[in-house]
Scaffold this active site. Structure first.
Site, short mmCIF file in Angstrom:
data_model
loop_
_atom_site.label_atom_id
_atom_site.label_comp_id
_atom_site.label_asym_id
_atom_site.label_seq_id
_atom_site.Cartn_x
_atom_site.Cartn_y
_atom_site.Cartn_z
N HIS A 1 -10.24 -5.21 -3.36
CA HIS A 1 -8.89 -5.47 -2.83
C HIS A 1 -9.01 -5.92 -1.40
CE1 HIS A 1 -9.92 -1.22 -2.53
NE2 HIS A 1 -9.29 -1.20 -1.37
N ASP B 1 0.85 -1.19 0.00
CA ASP B 1 0.00 0.00 0.00
C ASP B 1 0.89 1.25 0.00
OD1 ASP B 1 -3.22 0.50 0.96
OD2 ASP B 1 -1.83 2.19 1.12
P1 5GP Z 1 -9.76 1.29 0.35
O1 5GP Z 1 -9.88 2.54 1.18
O2 5GP Z 1 -10.44 1.45 -0.98
O3 5GP Z 1 -10.14 0.04 1.07
O4 5GP Z 1 -8.21 1.10 0.08
C1 5GP Z 1 -7.54 1.69 -0.97
C2 5GP Z 1 -6.07 1.62 -0.64
O5 5GP Z 1 -5.34 1.89 -1.81
C3 5GP Z 1 -5.64 2.66 0.41
O6 5GP Z 1 -5.08 2.00 1.53
C4 5GP Z 1 -4.61 3.50 -0.34
O7 5GP Z 1 -3.54 3.90 0.48
C5 5GP Z 1 -4.18 2.58 -1.46
N1 5GP Z 1 -3.73 3.27 -2.66
C6 5GP Z 1 -4.34 4.32 -3.26
N2 5GP Z 1 -3.66 4.67 -4.36
C7 5GP Z 1 -2.59 3.82 -4.45
C8 5GP Z 1 -1.52 3.70 -5.39
O8 5GP Z 1 -1.40 4.43 -6.38
N3 5GP Z 1 -0.60 2.73 -5.14
C9 5GP Z 1 -0.70 1.89 -4.07
N4 5GP Z 1 0.27 0.97 -3.93
N5 5GP Z 1 -1.69 1.98 -3.17
C10 5GP Z 1 -2.64 2.94 -3.37
#
Ligand code: 5GP
Length: 112
Positions: free
Chosen positions: A98, A28
């Site tokens: 994810h 992440d």
């Molecule tokens: P959600 O909030 O949708 O469950 O998690 C999305 C995750 O994607 C977050 O923890 C965020 O930090 C991660 N994330 C967002 N953009 C990117 C990116 O460009 N690269 C990576 N490796 N992680 C990302």
């Protein structure tokens, strides 16, 4: 194309820790624990709530791979948490299913 499809396609760089035909795992960008890995299906499913019965084998594979990836990341014995956020109140920000793999420190419960 979703953000994570761009990572799968290597259009956006990421620290990839595991890959096979169906799934990709990468660190992440904003880690919430010493180990914070995102495990995604290569073919985008927007969120778990939108998964179809035809996605079952991919979902089963993804969940089955999580412990192996956690072990590889060094938290197999100390423990870890798997999290799938769904929708607004669930904290979903990227509409490509994810599974977060979090570990490397004690994690509190319940989440805030
Ligand atoms: P959600 O909030 O949708 O469950 O998690 C999305 C995750 O994607 C977050 O923890 C965020 O930090 C991660 N994330 C967002 N953009 C990117 C990116 O460009 N690269 C990576 N490796 N992680 C990302």
């Amino acid at each position: 194309m979703t953000l994570f499809e761009k990572i799968v396609a290597r259009q956006i760089p990421a620290d990839i820790v595991y890959e096979d035909d169906l799934v990709l795992a990468f660190r992440d960008i904003n880690p919430q624990a010493p180990v914070h890995i995102l495990l995604v299906p290569k073919r985008a499913i927007p969120r778990i709530g939108d998964a179809a019965s035809s996605d079952q084998s991919t979902l089963g594979h993804l969940l089955a791979k999580a412990p192996e990836i956690a072990r590889r990341a060094g938290v197999g014995d100390t423990g870890y948490r798997l999290v799938i956020n769904n929708g607004r109140d669930g904290g979903e920000t990227v509409p490509h299913l994810h599974c977060h793999i979090l570990g490397g420190r004690p994690l509190s419960w319940p989440p805030g």
